[in-house]
Motif scaffolding. Structure first.
Motif, PDB file in Angstrom:
ATOM      1  N   LYS A 105       0.830  -1.195   0.000  1.00 29.25           N
ATOM      2  CA  LYS A 105       0.000   0.000   0.000  1.00 29.25           C
ATOM      3  C   LYS A 105       0.872   1.255   0.000  1.00 29.25           C
ATOM      4  CE  LYS A 105      -4.036  -2.097   0.270  1.00 29.25           C
ATOM      5  NZ  LYS A 105      -5.064  -1.974  -0.790  1.00 29.25           N
ATOM      6  N   PHE A 156      -4.685   4.672  -1.322  1.00 24.28           N
ATOM      7  CA  PHE A 156      -5.877   4.801  -0.491  1.00 24.28           C
ATOM      8  C   PHE A 156      -6.757   5.956  -0.962  1.00 24.28           C
ATOM      9  CE2 PHE A 156      -3.168   2.581   2.715  1.00 24.28           C
ATOM     10  CZ  PHE A 156      -3.985   1.476   2.877  1.00 24.28           C
ATOM     11  N   SER A 209      -9.408   5.723  -3.753  1.00 30.20           N
ATOM     12  CA  SER A 209     -10.679   5.042  -3.527  1.00 30.20           C
ATOM     13  C   SER A 209     -11.742   6.042  -3.092  1.00 30.20           C
ATOM     14  CB  SER A 209     -10.524   3.945  -2.476  1.00 30.20           C
ATOM     15  OG  SER A 209     -10.201   4.533  -1.226  1.00 30.20           O
ATOM     16  N   THR A 230     -11.923   4.726   5.406  1.00 26.62           N
ATOM     17  CA  THR A 230     -12.437   3.386   5.726  1.00 26.62           C
ATOM     18  C   THR A 230     -11.445   2.321   5.279  1.00 26.62           C
ATOM     19  OG1 THR A 230     -14.717   4.149   5.475  1.00 26.62           O
ATOM     20  CG2 THR A 230     -14.333   1.772   5.363  1.00 26.62           C
ATOM     21  N   SER A 231     -10.865   2.514   4.104  1.00 29.84           N
ATOM     22  CA  SER A 231      -9.866   1.558   3.599  1.00 29.84           C
ATOM     23  C   SER A 231      -8.634   1.527   4.494  1.00 29.84           C
ATOM     24  CB  SER A 231      -9.464   1.937   2.168  1.00 29.84           C
ATOM     25  OG  SER A 231     -10.571   1.909   1.302  1.00 29.84           O
ATOM     26  N   TRP A 244      -7.235  -1.733   6.617  1.00 30.95           N
ATOM     27  CA  TRP A 244      -5.825  -2.119   6.399  1.00 30.95           C
ATOM     28  C   TRP A 244      -5.049  -2.115   7.706  1.00 30.95           C
ATOM     29  CZ3 TRP A 244      -1.480   1.476   6.248  1.00 30.95           C
ATOM     30  CH2 TRP A 244      -0.287   0.913   5.764  1.00 30.95           C
TER      31      TRP A 244
END
Length: 844
Positions: free
Chosen positions: A792, A797, A800, A805-806, A810
């Motif tokens: 990542k 991130f 999105s 939230t992602s 994670w």
């Protein structure tokens, strides 16, 4: 503290007519041996003596010198600061030589006695003692029988490596023996510390007095232990076995282990495999050659002795019988502490050595002998009554202090079981000078002396530990009853050369950069010491920011931001429901009480005080591994944990001191500790905990939508101590993406998650027991963690629809991998698994 006139230090000192006094002779004149010291103390004056007293207390406190008091109403022993009287007890060389001869003779006697007890038992067959004293006493260990037979390896070595003898100078000026300690005798470490402190407080006085050095004793002891180990061609592996931090003299155990250069271990650190004793280290099993024990006989081997013992090592006795490990002093020597033997020592000395006893015993009678019983009961007020066994819970008593029902109950005990007791004549002791608030005053004292084996017999420490009571009315003078201590100065007729534990130039030392084995328990405690340190610092920063926000918030302004930081306090301390509860409105309106509790209440699991206490407790289990500076900082943390707080300003002041001390502790561990196995576990604990703290805080802030306002951003940057760098880098602009990037992915930020994971990967390579051909569980867990992190980037991130939230999902996945890594380290290095052997048919 002292009298106003420095030349009147002795004006209030009153001797007792007809009683020997250490300071004054029979003609009322100061004894020659004390004239120099009295003059020197008087010349210092009262103000300077006050300063020296304060310096003494400070040094003892900084060095962590304590004595643990056992209290029936409390589960844990209470640490009591060590009390040292500034004025030493002095003996001239000629006077000391008489004691020295008597003590060395006593060592020969005890050695001969214990050999006989566990071999031919001539003392019973020739009726030198009643047989029931031997066979009815639990301190006689049948499991040790035959160990001193002529064909056994123990017969070739001294049975008694060392012992201590408690002496009292009576009112007539003569010395009498009160008792002996041989199993795990304490006091030598305290005696050494007393000497070090006084020589530092009065350097010129100590030098000019020409005092015999005590380092000679420890050098002789270490040499004797090395010889006893029977190892040639390499350094023996010698460990000091302690019951643990709760033992009353644990300070001394850690102190002596460090001073002598031995590894401090507890029973759980040792295991027996194929009749050999091994230390369970993070490097693997390391065979132990000799155990210097501070654990009593009964607890040494739960297989053959006391089955409920958690202090010893199962199978240890069989290893001793096989000659694979030596114990100092040997298991079974506890019989020499049987008080029923005391009345017979004069006869036993003539029996074994063909000599009269040089140091007489205080008149003692075993009440199992009817003649002794009748004699004592004619005038019981003359005696102190003690149980035969030291393990008996009955405390010593005198008829003077008994009355009414207590007296009747005790008389019934004597009548029903006289064999349990001895009666020792109460000897009026000589008086000794004690330095008090108004100068010198007389007190009572007991002197503990130390004897160890040497190449040509026994050697007595030219000094000792003096326990003293400032009250003339106190008969029982023990550390548990609050006695002070004194140093014993034995004067020399010539200047003493410096003595130390440095080996002579003739002994070659092979240069080594490899440390001795690190016990798994020690590595575990270092790992968690670092985790508690990080956890405490994180909580301190969060609580401090919450209070800053409380003091800065105006009416209604930034109310949501304030509530979010208060929620974070509950979140990081795990003190639910707190500010996250359904009825938290009242707490938000008046948060002081909750913040105060979470700061100073040790009983709240997860509070700052709770974790600071956990940090201190973990440090005590690895005390011998920490530097003096680290010990002092930990002492400050322990002192500050009792801080009283009544306002926000006081909380901030307290938290600021905590942060400074924790940061200092981190700095010392990082800059001053050598990069050996123990350090890497310490650093791994720090990195794992810092990663988890970052994850938990970010998850909380995302959950409460704190990343939607600038104020919360700034608060989080301050908690992470990166705000200045961020502002300089982004010229005061602030947004979600840049904040998360500097906290998660910026490798230049030493508090970022990326930095922690890089350090974890690096440190894992230096852990012991690594084979490059094998992928270990902790390496696999770290690889999963690092790979998942590297997959990542902050830009991914924010491409999105719901970046926060992602990120939260994670972070939870990373948290799971961190837990797996911590468990893998624990299972491989801390939870040392014993080999399992299946008994019976292989098909079940």
């Amino acid at each position: 503290m002292m009298t106003k006139d420095p030349y009147h230090l002795i004006d209030n000192y009153k001797t007792i007519p007809g009683v020997y006094d250490e300071l004054y002779d029979a003609d009322g004149q100061i004894r020659n041996k004390y004239k120099f010291l009295v003059k020197s103390f008087q010349e210092l004056g009262p103000a300077e003596l006050i300063n020296r007293r304060r310096d003494t207390d400070r040094i003892l406190r900084e060095n962590g010198v304590t004595y643990n008091l056992y209290q029936s109403e409390q589960r844990e022993a209470k640490e009591r600061p060590w009390e040292l009287d500034l004025f030493p007890l002095v003996m001239e060389s000629e006077e000391w030589r008489v004691l020295e001869r008597g003590l060395n003779q006593r060592a020969d006697l005890l050695d001969a006695l214990i050999r006989d007890v566990y071999s031919k038992r001539r003392l019973v067959f020739e009726k030198k003692i009643p047989a029931e004293i031997l066979f009815n006493e639990t301190s006689f260990l049948r499991a040790c029988d035959g160990m001193y037979d002529s064909n056994h390896f123990l017969a070739k070595n001294p049975a008694l490596l060392f012992f201590v003898c408690d002496l009292i100078r009576a009112a007539d000026g003569n010395f009498y023996v009160l008792n002996d300690r041989v199993q795990a005798p304490s006091g030598s470490g305290y005696s050494l510390e007393n000497r070090i402190v006084l020589s530092r407080i009065f350097p010129s006085m100590y030098r000019d007095a020409m005092v015999h050095r005590v380092a000679v004793y420890f050098r002789s002891l270490r040499k004797s232990l090395t010889q006893l180990s029977g190892v040639s061609g390499r350094d023996p592996v010698i460990v000091l076995l302690t019951p643990g931090p709760s033992n009353e003299t644990y300070f001394e155990h850690a102190y002596l282990a460090g001073y002598l250069g031995y590894t401090l271990v507890q029973g759980e650190d040792l295991t027996v495999r194929k009749n050999k004793v091994y230390m369970k280290t993070v490097e693997g099993l390391q065979q132990v050659d000799l155990i210097l024990r501070r654990v009593d006989d009964d607890f040494m081997d739960p297989l053959e002795l006391r089955g409920d013992s958690l202090l010893g090592v199962p199978g240890l006795l069989e290893s001793v019988r096989s000659g694979n490990v030596k114990i100092a002093n040997p298991i079974g020597t506890g019989f020499l502490e049987n008080r029923a033997l005391l009345p017979f020592y004069s006869e036993l000395c003539r029996f074994y050595l063909g000599e009269d006893l040089i140091l007489p015993m205080a008149p003692t009678y075993w009440l199992g002998n009817n003649e002794h019983y009748q004699l004592v009961m004619q005038n019981p007020e003359k005696y102190v009554f003690k149980t035969v066994s030291r393990t008996d819970e009955e405390t010593p008593v005198t008829f003077v202090e008994l009355s009414g029902q207590r007296k009747d109950v005790f008389l019934e005990k004597l009548y029903s079981a006289p064999k349990r007791f001895i009666a020792q004549e109460m000897i009026e002791s000589a008086t000794v000078p004690v330095l008090g608030e108004s100068g010198f005053r007389p007190g009572r004292a007991i002197m503990r002396t130390f004897v160890s084996s040497s190449g040509s017999g026994y050697q007595t420490m030219a000094g000792g530990l003096v326990r003293v009571s400032p009250s003339l009315d106190e008969f029982f003078i023990t550390s548990q009853r609050g006695a002070w201590s004194k140093d014993l100065w034995v004067l020399s007729t010539e200047t003493q050369k410096e003595e130390s534990l440095l080996v002579p130039k003739s002994d070659q030392i092979l240069i080594s950069r490899k440390s001795s084995g690190v016990p798994s328990r020690v590595a575990d405690n270092l790992f968690w010491l670092a985790r508690y340190l990080e956890r405490s610092e994180n909580q301190t920063r969060v609580i401090r920011e919450a209070i800053f926000k409380i003091l800065q918030v105006e009416d209604g302004y930034e109310k949501e931001s304030l509530e979010n930081i208060l929620k974070l306090v509950t979140h990081v301390t795990n003190s639910f429901p707190g500010f996250l509860g359904d009825d938290s409105g009242e707490l938000f309106a008046n948060p002081f009480t909750e913040l105060q509790r979470l700061t100073v209440d040790k009983n709240i699991i997860g509070s700052l005080a709770f974790h600071l206490r956990s940090l201190v407790l973990a440090s005590k289990s690895v005390r011998d591994r920490l530097s003096d500076d680290m010990k002092k900082i930990l002492l400050h943390l322990e002192d500050q944990s009792n801080h009283g707080i009544d306002s926000y300003d006081q909380i901030i002041d307290y938290l600021q001191k905590i942060i400074v001390n924790l940061s200092s502790l981190t700095g010392l561990s990082f800059e001053n500790m050598s990069r050996e196995a123990g350090w890497y576990f310490l650093n791994l604990g720090r990195r794992i905990e810092r990663s988890i703290n970052m994850i938990l805080m970010l998850q909380g802030m995302i959950q409460w939508k704190s990343f939607e306002d600038k104020s919360s951003f700034e608060t989080f940057l301050r908690i992470s101590d990166i705000r200045i760098t961020y502002n300089r880098r982004y010229s005061g602009k602030i947004d979600q993406e840049s904040v998360l990037d500097i906290l998660l992915f910026d490798i230049t930020n030493p508090r970022s998650l990326a930095y922690q994971l890089e350090q974890i990967n690096s440190d894992l390579q230096y852990l012991p027991g690594k084979d490059k051909k094998i992928v270990y569980s902790e390496d696999r867990a770290a690889l999963q963690l690092y790979t998942h992190f590297k997959m990542k980037d902050i830009s991914i991130f924010f491409e999105s629809e719901s970046p926060l939230t992602s990120v939260s999902v994670w972070l939870e996945e990373l948290h799971g991998y961190l837990r797996l890594l911590s468990d893998a380290l624990s299972n491989r290095y801390f939870n040392y698994t014993e080999e399992q052997t299946r008994i019976g048919d292989t098909n079940g």
